[in-house]
Design a protein around this motif. Structure first.
Motif, PDB file in Angstrom:
ATOM      1  N   MET A 162      -3.600  -3.782  -6.190  1.00 54.50           N
ATOM      2  CA  MET A 162      -2.302  -4.097  -6.765  1.00 54.50           C
ATOM      3  C   MET A 162      -1.571  -5.058  -5.830  1.00 54.50           C
ATOM      4  N   ASP A 163      -1.447  -6.315  -6.260  1.00 53.73           N
ATOM      5  CA  ASP A 163      -0.780  -7.323  -5.442  1.00 53.73           C
ATOM      6  C   ASP A 163       0.201  -8.141  -6.282  1.00 53.73           C
ATOM      7  N   ARG A 164       0.806  -7.463  -7.245  1.00 55.86           N
ATOM      8  CA  ARG A 164       1.750  -8.144  -8.125  1.00 55.86           C
ATOM      9  C   ARG A 164       3.151  -7.565  -7.938  1.00 55.86           C
ATOM     10  N   GLY A 165       4.144  -8.267  -8.509  1.00 55.81           N
ATOM     11  CA  GLY A 165       5.504  -7.770  -8.425  1.00 55.81           C
ATOM     12  C   GLY A 165       5.956  -7.591  -6.987  1.00 55.81           C
ATOM     13  N   LEU A 166       6.607  -6.466  -6.710  1.00 56.10           N
ATOM     14  CA  LEU A 166       7.077  -6.191  -5.354  1.00 56.10           C
ATOM     15  C   LEU A 166       5.922  -6.007  -4.384  1.00 56.10           C
ATOM     16  N   TRP A 167       4.769  -5.614  -4.906  1.00 58.14           N
ATOM     17  CA  TRP A 167       3.593  -5.377  -4.059  1.00 58.14           C
ATOM     18  C   TRP A 167       3.015  -6.678  -3.513  1.00 58.14           C
ATOM     19  N   ARG A 168       3.509  -7.789  -3.990  1.00 58.88           N
ATOM     20  CA  ARG A 168       3.083  -9.090  -3.459  1.00 58.88           C
ATOM     21  C   ARG A 168       3.762  -9.365  -2.122  1.00 58.88           C
ATOM     22  N   TYR A 169       4.914  -8.736  -1.896  1.00 61.24           N
ATOM     23  CA  TYR A 169       5.713  -9.017  -0.702  1.00 61.24           C
ATOM     24  C   TYR A 169       5.634  -7.916   0.357  1.00 61.24           C
ATOM     25  N   THR A 170       5.239  -6.740  -0.022  1.00 57.30           N
ATOM     26  CA  THR A 170       5.029  -5.643   0.913  1.00 57.30           C
ATOM     27  C   THR A 170       3.973  -4.706   0.345  1.00 57.30           C
ATOM     28  N   ARG A 171       3.129  -4.204   1.216  1.00 56.18           N
ATOM     29  CA  ARG A 171       2.069  -3.313   0.755  1.00 56.18           C
ATOM     30  C   ARG A 171       2.616  -1.935   0.365  1.00 56.18           C
ATOM     31  N   HIS A 172       3.867  -1.679   0.738  1.00 56.87           N
ATOM     32  CA  HIS A 172       4.449  -0.366   0.455  1.00 56.87           C
ATOM     33  C   HIS A 172       5.925  -0.493   0.055  1.00 56.87           C
ATOM     34  N   TYR A 232      -5.975  -8.398   1.310  1.00 60.35           N
ATOM     35  CA  TYR A 232      -4.598  -8.120   0.905  1.00 60.35           C
ATOM     36  C   TYR A 232      -3.745  -7.775   2.125  1.00 60.35           C
ATOM     37  N   VAL A 233      -4.315  -6.992   3.039  1.00 56.74           N
ATOM     38  CA  VAL A 233      -3.605  -6.615   4.264  1.00 56.74           C
ATOM     39  C   VAL A 233      -3.282  -7.852   5.101  1.00 56.74           C
ATOM     40  N   LYS A 234      -4.223  -8.795   5.168  1.00 57.63           N
ATOM     41  CA  LYS A 234      -4.039  -9.978   5.999  1.00 57.63           C
ATOM     42  C   LYS A 234      -2.908 -10.872   5.507  1.00 57.63           C
ATOM     43  N   ARG A 235      -2.690 -10.905   4.195  1.00 56.17           N
ATOM     44  CA  ARG A 235      -1.698 -11.828   3.656  1.00 56.17           C
ATOM     45  C   ARG A 235      -0.360 -11.174   3.293  1.00 56.17           C
ATOM     46  N   THR A 236      -0.300  -9.841   3.345  1.00 53.09           N
ATOM     47  CA  THR A 236       0.880  -9.145   2.860  1.00 53.09           C
ATOM     48  C   THR A 236       1.523  -8.295   3.951  1.00 53.09           C
ATOM     49  N   SER A 237       2.832  -8.358   4.043  1.00 52.28           N
ATOM     50  CA  SER A 237       3.576  -7.574   5.020  1.00 52.28           C
ATOM     51  C   SER A 237       3.307  -6.084   4.835  1.00 52.28           C
ATOM     52  N   GLY A 238       3.247  -5.366   5.955  1.00 56.62           N
ATOM     53  CA  GLY A 238       2.930  -3.954   5.887  1.00 56.62           C
ATOM     54  C   GLY A 238       4.081  -3.062   5.490  1.00 56.62           C
ATOM     55  N   PHE A 239       5.319  -3.543   5.677  1.00 52.99           N
ATOM     56  CA  PHE A 239       6.455  -2.660   5.372  1.00 52.99           C
ATOM     57  C   PHE A 239       7.658  -3.450   4.854  1.00 52.99           C
ATOM     58  N   VAL A 240       8.263  -4.256   5.700  1.00 51.88           N
ATOM     59  CA  VAL A 240       9.437  -5.036   5.285  1.00 51.88           C
ATOM     60  C   VAL A 240       8.991  -6.167   4.359  1.00 51.88           C
ATOM     61  N   PRO A 241       9.600  -6.335   3.193  1.00 51.33           N
ATOM     62  CA  PRO A 241       9.198  -7.394   2.259  1.00 51.33           C
ATOM     63  C   PRO A 241       9.341  -8.783   2.868  1.00 51.33           C
ATOM     64  N   LEU A 242       8.245  -9.552   2.812  1.00 54.24           N
ATOM     65  CA  LEU A 242       8.223 -10.916   3.326  1.00 54.24           C
ATOM     66  C   LEU A 242       7.355 -11.766   2.398  1.00 54.24           C
ATOM     67  N   PRO A 243       7.571 -13.072   2.377  1.00 52.24           N
ATOM     68  CA  PRO A 243       6.695 -13.933   1.568  1.00 52.24           C
ATOM     69  C   PRO A 243       5.257 -13.794   2.047  1.00 52.24           C
ATOM     70  N   PRO A 244       4.297 -13.741   1.119  1.00 53.00           N
ATOM     71  CA  PRO A 244       2.891 -13.613   1.535  1.00 53.00           C
ATOM     72  C   PRO A 244       2.421 -14.833   2.298  1.00 53.00           C
ATOM     73  N   LYS A 245       1.505 -14.598   3.222  1.00 56.23           N
ATOM     74  CA  LYS A 245       0.940 -15.698   3.993  1.00 56.23           C
ATOM     75  C   LYS A 245       0.083 -16.567   3.084  1.00 56.23           C
ATOM     76  N   LYS A 246       0.209 -17.878   3.252  1.00 56.75           N
ATOM     77  CA  LYS A 246      -0.523 -18.798   2.388  1.00 56.75           C
ATOM     78  C   LYS A 246      -1.986 -18.898   2.770  1.00 56.75           C
ATOM     79  N   GLU A 247      -2.247 -18.742   4.074  1.00 57.25           N
ATOM     80  CA  GLU A 247      -3.628 -18.843   4.526  1.00 57.25           C
ATOM     81  C   GLU A 247      -4.049 -17.514   5.128  1.00 57.25           C
ATOM     82  N   VAL A 248      -5.273 -17.126   4.811  1.00 59.60           N
ATOM     83  CA  VAL A 248      -5.826 -15.878   5.321  1.00 59.60           C
ATOM     84  C   VAL A 248      -6.792 -16.201   6.439  1.00 59.60           C
ATOM     85  N   ASP A 249      -6.570 -15.628   7.606  1.00 55.55           N
ATOM     86  CA  ASP A 249      -7.468 -15.875   8.730  1.00 55.55           C
ATOM     87  C   ASP A 249      -8.860 -15.330   8.424  1.00 55.55           C
ATOM     88  N   ALA A 250      -9.847 -16.057   8.864  1.00 56.51           N
ATOM     89  CA  ALA A 250     -11.225 -15.635   8.605  1.00 56.51           C
ATOM     90  C   ALA A 250     -11.564 -14.432   9.457  1.00 56.51           C
TER      91      ALA A 250
END
Length: 250
Positions: A162-172, A232-250
């Motif tokens: 689930m990476d839509r809606g609010l879940w796009r900006y924070t995992r929780h 999903y963890v790499k690009r999405t903030s773990g707690f405080v809502p933040l814009p998702p990272k555009k690039e995912v580290d390898a």
């Protein structure tokens, strides 16, 4: 908690305590309101009680619906397997007594906020700020829960992240919202010095949600069960809502 233990004995399962978690705070707020009559500003007493009851009942109803028809939560199955003696005494110590003590400590802002009188600009500003922070929390928690429920209800999403809606900006978003609710209630108790104790309660609740039995425990195994969750963890903030990272580290 003793009543919850009695219900668990009849049901032969312990996940009902998750419903008691939210409704228990509502009970604490109502009982404190009745005990504090005449000992504080009536409008503030009703405000704090109302906000707590709305939050607690919504959470209780949501969890009750979520757990309905499902097997016992694995957390409680594990706890009961570890019982060294009488399983019900073990359950009381590990589940009910523990959560009861935590509930009492976390609810201190609600209890303290029912007592004392205050007026003036500063008191009004703190009260408005508290309500706004509470409202932000309720939005993230209720909308986040609703979005996740809708996502899980769609068979096409089985096994997906689930990476839509609010879940796009924070995992929780629900945990973040929960923390905001309690910071808001803590602010409502700051009109007198004893209300400072409530800040410790909000901080403890936030730490537990972010690093304790909340997000950290949930994510300890989900990566093994849900393909794509590591990314999903790499690009999405773990707690405080933040814009998702555009690039995912390898």
């Amino acid at each position: 908690m003793l009543a919850a233990l009695g219900v668990a004995y009849l049901r032969k399962r312990h996940d009902g305590i998750d419903v008691v978690w939210g409704s228990g705070f509502a009970v604490i707020a109502i009982v404190t309101l009745l005990l504090a009559q005449g000992e504080g500003d009536a409008w503030r007493q009703w405000l704090i009680t109302g906000l707590t009851v709305v939050w607690g009942l919504r959470l209780a109803i949501h969890i009750g619906r979520r757990n309905h028809g499902k097997p016992e939560d694995e957390r409680y199955v594990t706890i009961m397997k570890e019982a060294p003696g009488n399983p019900w005494l073990h359950a009381f110590r590990k589940i009910y007594l523990t959560q009861g003590l935590v509930m009492w400590f976390v609810s201190l802002p609600v209890q303290l906020g029912q007592y004392g009188f205050a007026s003036g600009v500063l008191s009004t500003v703190v009260t408005v700020l508290g309500v706004l922070v509470w409202a932000v929390g309720m939005f993230f928690e209720s909308v986040g829960d609703a979005q996740l429920s809708a996502f899980k209800a769609d068979p096409d999403n089985k096994g997906k992240v689930m990476d839509r809606g609010l879940w796009r900006y924070t995992r929780h978003p629900n945990y973040f919202g929960d923390a905001c609710v309690w910071w808001g209630l803590a602010l409502l108790a700051l009109f007198h010095p004893a209300g400072l104790i409530g800040l410790a309660s909000a901080a403890a609740m936030t730490a537990n949600l972010a690093k304790g039995t909340g997000a950290k425990l949930l994510e300890s195994t989900i990566g093994e069960r849900r393909p794509g969750y590591v990314e999903y963890v790499k690009r999405t903030s773990g707690f405080v809502p933040l814009p998702p990272k555009k690039e995912v580290d390898a």
